[in-house]
Design a protein around this motif. Structure first.
Motif, mmCIF file in Angstrom:
data_model
loop_
_atom_site.group_PDB
_atom_site.id
_atom_site.type_symbol
_atom_site.label_atom_id
_atom_site.label_comp_id
_atom_site.label_asym_id
_atom_site.label_seq_id
_atom_site.Cartn_x
_atom_site.Cartn_y
_atom_site.Cartn_z
ATOM 1 N N GLY A 89 51.495 6.305 -96.414
ATOM 2 C CA GLY A 89 52.336 5.148 -96.148
ATOM 3 C C GLY A 89 52.662 4.378 -97.415
ATOM 4 N N PHE A 90 51.658 4.222 -98.291
ATOM 5 C CA PHE A 90 51.913 3.511 -99.556
ATOM 6 C C PHE A 90 52.876 4.302 -100.441
ATOM 7 C CE2 PHE A 90 50.762 3.021 -104.067
ATOM 8 C CZ PHE A 90 51.141 1.694 -104.236
ATOM 9 N N ARG B 132 41.932 3.567 -97.445
ATOM 10 C CA ARG B 132 43.076 2.738 -97.101
ATOM 11 C C ARG B 132 43.409 1.830 -98.286
ATOM 12 N NH1 ARG B 132 43.818 6.268 -94.337
ATOM 13 N NH2 ARG B 132 43.546 6.421 -92.083
ATOM 14 N N GLU C 237 47.456 -3.969 -99.994
ATOM 15 C CA GLU C 237 48.445 -4.441 -100.968
ATOM 16 C C GLU C 237 48.740 -5.915 -100.749
ATOM 17 O OE1 GLU C 237 52.982 -3.604 -102.634
ATOM 18 O OE2 GLU C 237 52.417 -2.967 -100.625
ATOM 19 N N GLU D 171 52.177 1.390 -92.303
ATOM 20 C CA GLU D 171 51.711 0.169 -92.935
ATOM 21 C C GLU D 171 51.518 -0.904 -91.875
ATOM 22 O OE1 GLU D 171 55.526 -2.102 -94.652
ATOM 23 O OE2 GLU D 171 55.281 -0.092 -95.461
ATOM 24 N N ASN E 116 50.966 -5.022 -91.252
ATOM 25 C CA ASN E 116 51.044 -6.368 -91.811
ATOM 26 C C ASN E 116 49.788 -7.123 -91.402
ATOM 27 O OD1 ASN E 116 51.716 -8.869 -92.776
ATOM 28 N ND2 ASN E 116 53.421 -9.207 -91.377
ATOM 29 N N TYR F 88 49.477 -6.203 -96.783
ATOM 30 C CA TYR F 88 49.652 -4.985 -95.997
ATOM 31 C C TYR F 88 48.439 -4.074 -96.175
ATOM 32 C CZ TYR F 88 54.519 -6.529 -96.159
ATOM 33 O OH TYR F 88 55.676 -7.258 -96.072
ATOM 34 N N MET G 239 47.622 0.079 -95.698
ATOM 35 C CA MET G 239 48.370 1.325 -95.569
ATOM 36 C C MET G 239 47.476 2.519 -95.851
ATOM 37 S SD MET G 239 51.690 0.146 -97.772
ATOM 38 C CE MET G 239 50.634 -0.862 -98.824
ATOM 39 N N SER G 240 47.908 3.651 -95.332
ATOM 40 C CA SER G 240 47.327 4.918 -95.755
ATOM 41 C C SER G 240 47.952 5.323 -97.082
ATOM 42 C CB SER G 240 47.599 5.993 -94.698
ATOM 43 O OG SER G 240 48.994 6.201 -94.563
ATOM 44 N N LYS H 15 56.357 3.858 -99.122
ATOM 45 C CA LYS H 15 56.834 2.503 -99.423
ATOM 46 C C LYS H 15 57.161 2.350 -100.906
ATOM 47 C CE LYS H 15 55.439 -2.368 -98.828
ATOM 48 N NZ LYS H 15 55.384 -2.801 -100.225
#
Length: 616
Positions: free
Chosen positions: A184-185, A102, A105, A38, A40, A178, A180-181, A188
């Protein structure tokens, strides 16, 4: 000047025209082709304030280079109180050889309005969304408590993303952003869901436990604690976006009204509970009135939310809440210096919560980095606070009990000195009361028909055993047994005969499972629970098979059963890693599923399963 050919002159003029088309404040693209975790986006976006709320996406795409875009340089975007709309812009590019998706968020569940646009290299809008906390939940492209936008970038191309942030009446919350892929999401989201599940589960367990204690004891301080904890639970569940997602997804106005109203109610309940917890009516009666006035001001200042006014509301509520917190801390320090044990517990509890709040807001302000500690500091702090306050209430009730016992002893001594005969009678009555209390305690722990532990003890003992095995790493075996076709047995032979069968089965269970760690429960009706002291699934299965055969060999007649005698079906689960089992009910559900599988497989059998295999 040397003579230039027409071709060179034309090429020179074309390059100058091309350079004029490039905006002076062009934004560097973010490479997302190889993004796995992720990112920022706070420091990477550009901001544009739309004070008149007149700009639209066509103007931004067509005149973006001429507008006053500014780099944000903020870890977490925060516009605080502002009457403007704000535009965010960033460019991403895919340098890989295949299209990637991608997820963008905006991790603030309470943001009012969010309009998002994805623009390709030719200035065409390829995706757009209008969502926000003041629009129905189904306006979100991804079902999640925060705002998650899927952005597709073809191989070798770039995309420009525009976000328009606006509020109902000028109150912005800190806005983490954020990129993210999918993996990654997912990581998270799973991490957050696990953390919040444990947190809200712990709060709910404390709430239910203390509510049951209140029902049993009628202790007023317990009821105030339940109201205080309940208001905080609803506040956090709403503020974190779960209430809007699961409870009222089509009521955005109500969802927004509930947050400030519940903050005001929480502040009032905090004042009322703290007054009771610290016994301020006895120690500082004037302070009681001050706390109630400030708490009432917090509640009254939240009422404009019913008319749709929020920014002025928080301008009043925030100072009132700060005053209330300072008053409570001051009273707690004062009573602590006077060696009041409850005040010291209260001070430690509030201190832990304030540390958690400070860590979280320092993370939001960009002073501290984002990590598990700073992100969930409020949850950890409030969880510890409520646990400490619950322990303090238990200590307080115990003190009242000790004072009551001391008073009773003094009364007994006085009666003994006045009348020996009356003393004997009182002593006899006291012994009778103690025996009744012992019987009540036994009844509260055991099933009156079979003498086995009851369902309440199942929850307490299995939770303790799970915690013990999580520390030791040893496996845990639990089985659910159900007498086959028991309703038919009752219909054919009568309920009295059915009760006799239950008692005989309970006696057999006690005879067969006598190891120090074995625990037997009657979970309800003809269903029994068995907590086995065994080293492996095979050993547990062997022990249950011996009992199943012994039960069948009793040859208790059962004409309506396909076996002609009373039999039982068993579901056995083995948990080799108890950290994967969140609660006693989760363990029970798996054993119950195995038992029903035994029912479906012609009954009178043992079906086993491993928790690890089920959860993987």
């Amino acid at each position: 000047m040397p003579h230039l050919s027409p071709f060179v002159v034309g090429l020179h003029q074309w390059l100058l025209a091309l350079l004029c088309l490039v905006p002076l404040n062009a934004q560097a693209a973010i490479e997302v082709g190889a993004l796995t975790g992720e990112l920022n986006l706070g420091p990477h976006v550009q901001l544009l304030e739309d004070a008149e709320r007149e700009l639209d996406i066509e103007q931004l795409v067509g005149e973006g280079g001429a507008l006053a875009w500014q780099p944000s340089r903020q870890e977490t975007l925060n516009f605080s109180f502002s009457d403007s709309a704000w535009w965010l812009r960033l460019r991403i590019e895919n340098g890989s050889s295949k299209e990637v998706r991608r997820l963008l968020e905006l991790a603030m569940p309470l943001h009012d309005y969010l309009d998002a646009y994805v623009v390709d290299e030719h200035g065409e809008i390829v995706s757009q969304w209008q969502t926000g906390n003041r629009r129905d939940f189904d306006s979100r492209p991804v079902t999640h408590r925060t705002f998650v936008l899927p952005v597709y970038v073809p191989a070798g191309e770039s995309r420009q993303i525009f976000l328009r942030l606006d509020t109902h009446d000028g109150l912005y919350d800190a806005t983490p952003l954020y990129l993210m892929s999918d993996a990654g999401f997912l990581a998270k989201a799973q991490r957050e869901l696990m953390a919040f599940s444990l947190y809200f589960g712990a709060l709910l367990a404390l709430l239910i436990y203390n509510l049951l204690l209140y029902v049993a004891t009628r202790e007023r301080s317990l009821l105030l604690y339940v109201a205080y904890l309940g208001s905080f639970f609803i506040l956090m569940f709403t503020a974190r976006g779960f209430a809007f997602q699961y409870w009222w997804p089509t009521l955005p106005t109500f969802n927004n009204q509930l947050v400030p109203i519940n903050i005001g109610f929480f502040a009032l309940m905090l004042a009322v509970f703290s007054n009771s917890f610290l016994s301020l009516r006895r120690h500082a009666p004037r302070m009681t009135h001050v706390l109630f006035v400030v708490g009432g001001m917090c509640l009254l200042s939240s009422l404009p939310a019913l008319l749709g006014h929020y920014a002025p509301l928080f301008r009043l509520m925030i100072p009132a809440a700060i005053v209330l917190s300072c008053l409570l801390l001051g009273v707690a320090v004062w009573r602590s210096l006077q060696r009041d044990t409850l005040a010291r517990i209260y001070l430690v509890a509030w201190g832990v919560l304030l540390v958690g709040v400070a860590l979280y807001f320092l993370r939001v302000a960009g002073v501290l980095p984002y990590n598990l500690v700073t992100e969930y500091a409020v949850q950890v702090g409030s969880g510890i606070e409520f646990l400490l306050l619950s322990l303090g209430l238990a200590w307080k009730i115990n003190q009242f009990k000790n004072e009551k016992l001391a008073a009773e002893r003094a009364t007994l001594e006085l009666q003994r000195s006045l009348n020996e005969r009356l003393e004997v009678e009182v002593e006899q009555r006291t012994h009778e009361l103690e025996r009744a209390n012992q019987r009540l305690t036994a009844l509260a722990r055991t099933d009156p028909l079979t003498g086995l532990l009851n369902r309440r003890q199942f929850h307490e003992l299995v939770e303790e055993k799970l915690q013990e095995r999580r520390r030791s790493g040893l496996p845990l075996l639990f089985a659910v047994m159900d007498i086959d076709d028991f309703k038919r047995y009752n219909d054919a032979y009568g309920h009295q005969a059915g009760d006799e069968v239950l008692m005989r089965v309970a006696t057999m269970l006690q005879d067969h499972f006598q190891r120090a760690g074995d625990r037997l429960f009657r979970l309800g009706g003809e269903e029994f629970g068995i907590l086995l002291e065994a080293d492996s699934l095979e050993a547990g299965q062997h022990a249950l098979e011996r009992f199943r055969q012994a039960l069948e060999q009793l040859r208790i007649p059962h004409e309506t059963s396909c076996y002609g005698v009373v039999t039982g079906s068993f579901g056995l689960v083995c948990c080799r890693d108890c950290r994967k089992v969140p609660s006693a009910m989760a363990l029970y559900r798996q054993a119950d599923l195995a038992m029903y599988e035994a029912k479906e497989r012609s009954r009178n059998r043992v079906v086993t399963r491993s928790i690890a295999e089920v959860l993987e």
